[in-house]
Design a protein around this motif. Structure first.
Motif: not given
Ligand code: DHB
Length: 461
Positions: A233, A237, A341, A343
Motif C-alpha cells: 500500500g 494508506q 483516503l 474511499s
C-alpha cells in the motif's frame, strides 16, 4: 409480573375473538396448503400463513410482515426456525422456504419456519429512508414479539425460536440472540406498535456475522497488516492502517476474555490462538479426507500409525496471503470508509445515515480523519447494533444456545471478530458451538447435517 398479566390478557382476548390481540391479528383457520421438494427429492407438505403484519403502526407495507410455514406433523412444541435473508444491511422481503438452504431443511426436520421481512438502509417510503439502523433490528424484534403474542394459537413454540442469518443477516441473528428484552429498544418498539411481549430467543445461528463493526476496522488491519497486499500500500494508506491496527490490542485487553482453558485471551496471544483454531479446523477436514496443500503454510509431522500425518504448525503470514489471494482485501478502512483516503461509503456508512439517505462516519477514528467528533446520536445507534454490548449485560436476556460459523477463507471481516464474540458468550457460561469452518468463503447455511444435529440436540426433538 407485568408480562404474565399481559400474556393472560392476550390469551383472554384470543379466546374471545380467536385471532385479535393488541391490534394485531392471526387467524389459525386462514392457512393455505403448499409443498416444497428438497434436493433429495423428498416432498414436504405445509400450511402457509402469509403477510402477517407484526406492528400496528406500519411504516413500510412492503417489508413489515412475516410469513409462517407449518410442516405436516408440527405441534405446539415444535421449534420455530426464524430465517432472516438480510444481506448488506438492506431491506429484505418476507418469502417462502427455499429447498437448498436451512429454511427448506428446517421444514423437513419438523420445524415451523418463519421468514420475516425487515426494512434496511435502502428502503424508502415517499422519498424518506425509514429503514436506517436500528430499524431492521427493531422489525425483527417486533416479529419475535408477534410470535409470542399468538403462541397459544399458532403451531410451534415461541419459547423455542432459533434465529438464522448470514453476514449482515448473521449480525441480525446475533443481535436477536444477544439483545432479548433489553430496555434500550423499548421506547422505539412501543412507537412502532410492536406487541408488548418479550423478545428473547432460544438459540441463534450466525454464519459469518458482520458484527462489532465499530471495532472491525481495527481488527482488519491488525490481522492483515502482514499480508503482501497491505505491505504494497501507499505510505498514507499504511499510516491509517497502522493507527487502526495499533489500537486493537487495547480494545481486546478491555474485554477481559478467557479462553476455554481459563487463560487470558488478548492481543498478545490472539494470533497464536487463531493459528490453533485454523489448524484444528484443517485437521478435522483432513481427517475427513480433505487434501491440505503445503502451499497454505502448514507443516506436517508426527504421523501415528493409520491416521496419516498431523498438521503441526501454520505459518500465519503464508495462510493470510493465501486467503487474500482468493478474494482481494477490502480497502483501508474496511468498514467506516466514507471520505477516508478517498474511499466511497460502505453499506455500514449508509446504515447509520438518516432519513434523507445520507451516509455518515460511525467510528471515532474515521470521524477524526475528517476533522470531526463522532455524532452522539450515531454513537447511540451504533451501540444498539453491536451484539458485543449485550452479552452478559444486566437487563438483556441472551439466548442460551449459539451456533457460530465463519469460513476459514472469509475476508469480509477479520477472524478475531467472530472469535471474540464466541469467547464472550462462552465466558458468560452459554452453550456455544463455534468454528472457523475449513475452506468456506463468505457464505452461509452450509453443512446442514451438522447444523440440524445441533438443532436436535438443543431442542431434544
Ligand atoms: C455483507 C458483507 C460485507 O462485507 C459487509 O461489510 C456487510 C454485509 C453481507 O454480505 O451481508
Amino acid at each position: 409480573m407485568k408480562h404474565s398479566f399481559i400474556i393472560a390478557l392476550a390469551v383472554l382476548l384470543l379466546s374471545c375473538s380467536g385471532k385479535q390481540a393488541e391490534g394485531l391479528s392471526f387467524d389459525p383457520g386462514a392457512g393455505t396448503p403448499g409443498s416444497l421438494t428438497l434436493p433429495t427429492g423428498r416432498q414436504v407438505n405445509y400450511t402457509a400463513y402469509e403477510r402477517l403484519y407484526y406492528v400496528t403502526e406500519v411504516a413500510d407495507s412492503t417489508y413489515q410482515f412475516l410469513n409462517v410455514y407449518v410442516p405436516e406433523g408440527a405441534t405446539q412444541r415444535s421449534p420455530i426456525f426464524f430465517r432472516t435473508y438480510v444481506g448488506a444491511f438492506m431491506a429484505s422481503a418476507a418469502g417462502a422456504p427455499r429447498p437448498g438452504d436451512a429454511s427448506g431443511r428446517a421444514l423437513a426436520e419438523g420445524c415451523v419456519v418463519v421468514i420475516p421481512g425487515s426494512r434496511g438502509h435502502n428502503s424508502q417510503v415517499d422519498g424518506r429512508f425509514n429503514g436506517r439502523a436500528p430499524a431492521g433490528l427493531l422489525d425483527l424484534k417486533a416479529a419475535v414479539r408477534y410470535l409470542r403474542l399468538f403462541d397459544a394459537v399458532m403451531p410451534g413454540s415461541a419459547e423455542r425460536i432459533i434465529t438464522d442469518g448470514t453476514s449482515a443477516g448473521g449480525a441480525m441473528s446475533a443481535l436477536l440472540g444477544a439483545t432479548g428484552n433489553d430496555p434500550v429498544y423499548e421506547p422505539l418498539l412501543d412507537a412502532m406498535g410492536a406487541a408488548r411481549q418479550q423478545d428473547h430467543v432460544f438459540a441463534s445461528v450466525c454464519y459469518c456475522p458482520i458484527i462489532d463493526i465499530d471495532h472491525a476496522d481495527m481488527a482488519y488491519e491488525w490481522l492483515f497488516r502482514q499480508t503482501d497486499s497491505r505491505l504494497a500500500g501507499s505510505d498514507e494508506q499504511k499510516a491509517v492502517a497502522a493507527r487502526l491496527a495499533d489500537a486493537y490490542p487495547a480494545y481486546l485487553a478491555g474485554l477481559d476474555l478467557r479462553k476455554p482453558d481459563g487463560s487470558v485471551l488478548d492481543g498478545g496471544n490472539m494470533m497464536e490462538y487463531l493459528r490453533e483454531i485454523l489448524t484444528a479446523s484443517a485437521q478435522k477436514a483432513k481427517d475427513a479426507g480433505a487434501v491440505i496443500s503445503p502451499e497454505l503454510g502448514f507443516s506436517y509431522g508426527g504421523a501415528p500409525a493409520g491416521r496419516g500425518e498431523y498438521l503441526t504448525d501454520l505459518d500465519m503470514t503464508a495462510y493470510l496471503n493465501y486467503v487474500v489471494g482468493r478474494t482481494p482485501l477490502k480497502g483501508v478502512p474496511s468498514f467506516d470508509s466514507k471520505d477516508v483516503l478517498g474511499s466511497r461509503p460502505s453499506p455500514e456508512n449508509s446504515e447509520f445515515g438518516d432519513e434523507t439517505g445520507s451516509s455518515v462516519n460511525f467510528t471515532a477514528a474515521s470521524a477524526a480523519y475528517n476533522g470531526r467528533q463522532l455524532d452522539p446520536g450515531v454513537a447511540e445507534r451504533v451501540f444498539m447494533m453491536n451484539p458485543m454490548n449485550f452479552v452478559g449485560r444486566a437487563g438483556a436476556d441472551n439466548a442460551p444456545h449459539w451456533y457460530i460459523r465463519h469460513g476459514a477463507l472469509d475476508r469480509d471481516t477479520a477472524f478475531p471478530i467472530p472469535v471474540i464474540f464466541a469467547t464472550r458468550l462462552q465466558n458468560e457460561g452459554l452453550d456455544v458451538d463455534f468454528d472457523l469452518a475449513w475452506n468456506r468463503p463468505h457464505s452461509g447455511d452450509y453443512a446442514l447435517g451438522e447444523l440440524f444435529a445441533w438443532v436436535h440436540r438443543i431442542t431434544g426433538e
